[in-house]
Design a protein around this motif. Structure first.
Motif, PDB file in Angstrom:
ATOM      1  N   LYS A   9       0.790  -1.225   0.000  1.00  0.00           N
ATOM      2  CA  LYS A   9       0.000   0.000   0.000  1.00  0.00           C
ATOM      3  C   LYS A   9       0.828   1.284   0.000  1.00  0.00           C
ATOM      4  CE  LYS A   9      -3.750  -2.315   2.343  1.00  0.00           C
ATOM      5  NZ  LYS A   9      -3.063  -3.587   2.518  1.00  0.00           N
ATOM      6  N   TYR A  29      -0.885   9.105   0.110  1.00  0.00           N
ATOM      7  CA  TYR A  29      -0.382   8.363   1.264  1.00  0.00           C
ATOM      8  C   TYR A  29      -1.245   8.628   2.495  1.00  0.00           C
ATOM      9  CZ  TYR A  29       2.530   6.714   5.038  1.00  0.00           C
ATOM     10  OH  TYR A  29       2.975   6.076   6.161  1.00  0.00           O
ATOM     11  N   GLN A  53      -4.698   6.836   1.979  1.00  0.00           N
ATOM     12  CA  GLN A  53      -4.633   5.382   2.140  1.00  0.00           C
ATOM     13  C   GLN A  53      -4.330   5.008   3.580  1.00  0.00           C
ATOM     14  OE1 GLN A  53      -1.964   2.837   2.357  1.00  0.00           O
ATOM     15  NE2 GLN A  53      -0.594   4.421   3.084  1.00  0.00           N
ATOM     16  N   SER A  54      -3.600   5.836   4.311  1.00  0.00           N
ATOM     17  CA  SER A  54      -3.350   5.565   5.723  1.00  0.00           C
ATOM     18  C   SER A  54      -4.643   5.604   6.524  1.00  0.00           C
ATOM     19  CB  SER A  54      -2.371   6.581   6.302  1.00  0.00           C
ATOM     20  OG  SER A  54      -1.113   6.446   5.714  1.00  0.00           O
ATOM     21  N   ILE A  55      -5.499   6.550   6.196  1.00  0.00           N
ATOM     22  CA  ILE A  55      -6.791   6.645   6.873  1.00  0.00           C
ATOM     23  C   ILE A  55      -7.682   5.475   6.481  1.00  0.00           C
ATOM     24  CG2 ILE A  55      -8.911   8.004   7.023  1.00  0.00           C
ATOM     25  CD1 ILE A  55      -7.062  10.512   6.692  1.00  0.00           C
ATOM     26  N   ARG A  99      -6.305   2.078   7.997  1.00  0.00           N
ATOM     27  CA  ARG A  99      -5.824   2.189   9.374  1.00  0.00           C
ATOM     28  C   ARG A  99      -6.123   0.936  10.197  1.00  0.00           C
ATOM     29  NH1 ARG A  99      -7.989   7.239  12.120  1.00  0.00           N
ATOM     30  NH2 ARG A  99      -6.534   8.131  10.636  1.00  0.00           N
ATOM     31  N   ASN A 100      -7.292   0.377  10.048  1.00  0.00           N
ATOM     32  CA  ASN A 100      -7.686  -0.768  10.861  1.00  0.00           C
ATOM     33  C   ASN A 100      -7.367  -2.110  10.212  1.00  0.00           C
ATOM     34  OD1 ASN A 100      -8.719   0.880  12.897  1.00  0.00           O
ATOM     35  ND2 ASN A 100     -10.629   1.125  11.777  1.00  0.00           N
ATOM     36  N   ASN A 101      -6.714  -2.094   9.079  1.00  0.00           N
ATOM     37  CA  ASN A 101      -6.380  -3.331   8.379  1.00  0.00           C
ATOM     38  C   ASN A 101      -5.162  -3.965   9.047  1.00  0.00           C
ATOM     39  OD1 ASN A 101      -5.678  -5.351   6.593  1.00  0.00           O
ATOM     40  ND2 ASN A 101      -5.852  -4.080   4.780  1.00  0.00           N
ATOM     41  N   TYR A 154      -1.814  -4.002   7.133  1.00  0.00           N
ATOM     42  CA  TYR A 154      -1.418  -2.697   6.622  1.00  0.00           C
ATOM     43  C   TYR A 154       0.064  -2.646   6.271  1.00  0.00           C
ATOM     44  CZ  TYR A 154      -0.316   2.222   6.505  1.00  0.00           C
ATOM     45  OH  TYR A 154       0.137   3.454   6.127  1.00  0.00           O
TER      46      TYR A 154
END
Length: 87
Positions: free
Chosen positions: A18, A70, A73-75, A78-80, A83
């Protein structure tokens, strides 16, 4: 927003790394857009814009899409639990 959405879709579809893909993809798309728009006269830079010497485009427009992508995609991821890991 549409470009970032497409990059995120590609990440999910092909299970890519990602952060790396979104940064490199965003940078590549931004460079292509800038390189096409400047000669076409869609916009121009003034003397205050720092320019990347080899490709002669502005640093700020080149990295803006990569950084914004970036952050988005971080947001989104986040809960993956996987990640940032390449599958």
């Amino acid at each position: 927003a549409a470009i970032i959405l497409i990059l995120v879709f590609i990440i999910q579809k092909f299970k890519l790394n990602k952060p790396r893909f979104i940064i490199l993809g965003g940078l590549a798309v931004a460079v292509i857009i800038e390189a096409a728009a400047l000669p076409a006269g869609r916009w121009a830079y003034n003397s205050l814009m720092p320019i990347i010497p080899i490709i002669k485009i502005g640093i700020t427009p080149a990295v803006q899409l990569a950084i914004t992508g970036y952050i988005v995609q971080s947001i989104i991821f986040r809960n993956n639990e996987n990640y940032g890991k390449q599958k």
